[in-house]
Each structure stands twice: as C-alpha cells, then as structure tokens.
Enzyme design. Structure first.
Site, PDB file in Angstrom:
ATOM      1  N   LYS A 196      28.752  34.997  32.132  1.00 11.75           N
ATOM      2  CA  LYS A 196      27.415  34.685  32.642  1.00 11.75           C
ATOM      3  C   LYS A 196      26.938  35.856  33.490  1.00 11.75           C
ATOM      4  O   LYS A 196      27.544  36.186  34.511  1.00 11.75           O
ATOM      5  CB  LYS A 196      27.491  33.410  33.481  1.00 11.75           C
ATOM      6  N   LYS A 249      25.851  33.863  28.363  1.00 15.79           N
ATOM      7  CA  LYS A 249      24.545  33.566  28.938  1.00 15.79           C
ATOM      8  C   LYS A 249      24.038  34.781  29.690  1.00 15.79           C
ATOM      9  O   LYS A 249      24.800  35.306  30.501  1.00 15.79           O
ATOM     10  CB  LYS A 249      24.694  32.367  29.892  1.00 15.79           C
TER      11      LYS A 249
HETATM   12 ZN    ZN Z   1      24.923  27.275  39.919  1.00 15.18          ZN
END
Ligand code: ZN
Length: 330
Positions: A196, A249
C-alpha cells in the site's frame, strides 16, 4: 511488394468473431469487490461530494443496496464504517456493536451467499485519523497491532468471511492470524493490503470515510511510490505470516507492481482501484470529455492484464451492469 518479408498480425484482428477467439484477458462480474460506506442513523444517504455516485448509507437502506448488487451478479462486498464516535484509540473499531459489526451481521443474515470482507483499520475510528496508536506524534507499531487484532476478531464474530487489514504496521498479518486462530476463526482468510503506497490518489476516500489524518501524513507506514523492490519485501513477509490474498493499492499507477507481485507469489492478487482513480474518471465524464464506460472497462481490463485476479472498485456496480448489457446485446 511480394519480395518483402513481414508478419500479418492483422489476420487475427479483422472481425469481431476472430478478435473474441484470441482475446487473452476477460472481465467477469465475479472479479469485482464492491465497497460500501455505512453510517449510523436512519434513512441516511449522504452523497460523497468528491466521489459522484458513492453514498454513505445507513443500515435501514443497506438491504436494498445489497439486493441491487446481488442482482447485478456481484459476489463480494467490502465494508467501511463511518462511526459516530471517535477517540484516541479507535474503540468503536472493535466494539461488538460498532457500525461495521452491525452492517456485517445484517448482510450475512439477509444475503448469506455474499462474501463479506471487513476492512480492518483504525483511521476511521481514531480522533487523530491515523491508522494506529499515537504517542508524542509517533504512530506506534506493536501497540497498534493489538488493537488491530481485536478489531479483526470482533469483525469475524459479527460474521465477516474475510478480514482485510490495511494499516501497514509491521507484523499485522501475523498478529491477526494468531488472534483469529486463538478465538476459533482459523477458517477465516486474510486479505492483506500487503503493498500500500502513500498515494495522493486516496484524497476522495478520506472524504467518504472521514479518515484524514489530523496531523502529519502516513509516509512513516505507507510505502514510498518510488519503490519497487520494497513491494516484494512487503508481500514476502505477509505471505510468510499467513496472508491468503495479496492486495496492491492503488492500481493504475502501480500496474507494474501488480505484475511483479503476481510473478513472485502464488496467491490471489487484488488490485484496489482507489477513490482518486474513480473521481478523475467521473469528473472527466461529467464534463463530457471521455466515454466513461469505455474508459472504465479498459482500465479494469488493464488491471487484470497486469495480473490482478480481483478488483476492488467503486465502479463495481456500473461495470457489472455494463458487462450484463454487453451479454444481452449479443
Ligand atoms: Zn487506516
């Protein structure tokens, strides 16, 4: 011309029928994970201004929304909670009658066949908006793990089929796996937000989930967009800790990373088509600058071509509808 040597690639492109025969990548309705934002209260449908078409909804309106998703052929949803009360330690994240826990229980009761994924983080629930425990302006890793594990267990108790931890603390998969196993949930898979990035593409989500950090940023726990090898290290440790799915992501600016992760690991890969990616397309479409349907389907296809098995996307219902219309038109 006869003496020239070259390949005739266009042979395989000349008709729709031939193109369909040689198409390498396909989108299916089953690929999409539909994200929802649930709020306390009654008869609430709060439009998220920066994400046209996305609403926060109260639980009394949830069944109708889920019915629509099921009718479109969607198989899974991910639940984000927008709680009433926030505090320093995000206690409503792991409260057994928190908004997410209630939403999960309600969906499983009414739509047992839907796969319900619980986003497991603290930022929507903490008064400072960070994804963990804060002390003197520092986000503490190990203290945050305890709360995250508690949150995961309470979501599993509520009926979640999959736990999706997203706060990027080191060891979060290990901590959650251990806590789930200890509490009788060894059968519940973990969909780790393994890779992420600290991305500017999350802006509109923070509007939707009321989760902007009140000070600083998330660069001390989310990844530097410049790094590629680090993505492999992150995914590797999550695999060792027991992750069942790996998520990357955002998606569009990170298609290379999706491919790297796919090539290196044998787990199902999830691409998160994030809010900023959604809102940019929506804004351009509202201005009449692009063909929304064609752009969206092309973008989603590119994520699958890059190696995603599943796509978490705010376009889930639209895309499922477009695919359905395409089928009917044949
Ligand atoms: Zn968070």
């Amino acid at each position: 011309m006869n003496h020239l040597q070259f390949q005739r690639h266009r042979r395989l492109r000349q008709t729709a029928g031939i193109r369909a025969l040689v198409r390498e990548t396909h989108l299916h309705k089953e690929d999409f994970i539909y994200p929802i934002f649930v709020v306390e209260g009654e008869n609430k449908r709060n439009a998220v201004k920066s994400m046209p078409g996305v609403d926060q909804i109260s639980l009394d309106l949830l069944n109708a929304d889920m019915q629509e998703a099921v009718d479109l052929g969607i198989k899974s949803v991910i639940v984000f909670g927008v709680p009433h009360d926030k505090d320093e330690v995000g206690s409503s994240a792991y409260c057994d009658h928190g908004i997410v826990q209630k939403a999960i229980a309600q969906i499983k009761e009414n739509f047992p066949e839907l796969v319900v994924i619980a986003d497991t983080c603290l930022c929507q629930y903490t008064s400072h908006g960070h994804c963990g425990v804060v002390e003197d302006g520092v986000i503490l890793n190990d203290e945050s793990l305890e709360l995250l594990a508690k949150t995961a267990v309470s979501q599993a108790k509520a009926g979640a089929d999959i736990i999706a931890p997203s706060n990027m603390m080191d060891g979060f998969v290990a901590a959650i796996r251990h806590a789930l196993d200890e509490n009788g949930f060894s059968h519940i898979p973990i969909m780790s937000y393994a890779v992420k990035y600290s991305s500017a593409h999350y802006g509109p989500f923070r509007d939707a989930a009321h989760s902007s950090p009140k000070f600083g940023d998330r660069k001390a726990y989310q990844m530097d967009p410049a790094n590629r090898l680090e993505a492999i290290r992150e995914a590797e440790s999550d695999v060792m800790e027991g992750a069942d799915f790996l998520m990357v992501k955002p998606a569009l600016s990170y298609l290379d990373i999706i491919r790297d992760v796919k090539n290196n690991f044998n787990l199902p890969i999830v691409a998160y088509n994030v809010s900023g990616e959604y809102s940019m397309v929506k804004a351009a479409a509202q201005n009449g600058w692009i063909n929304e349907k064609e752009i969206v389907l092309e973008q989603l296809l590119s994520m699958k071509r890059a190696g995603a098995d599943l796509i978490l996307t705010y376009f889930a219902k639209d895309a499922a509808r477009w695919l359905q219309e395409g089928e009917e038109a044949k």
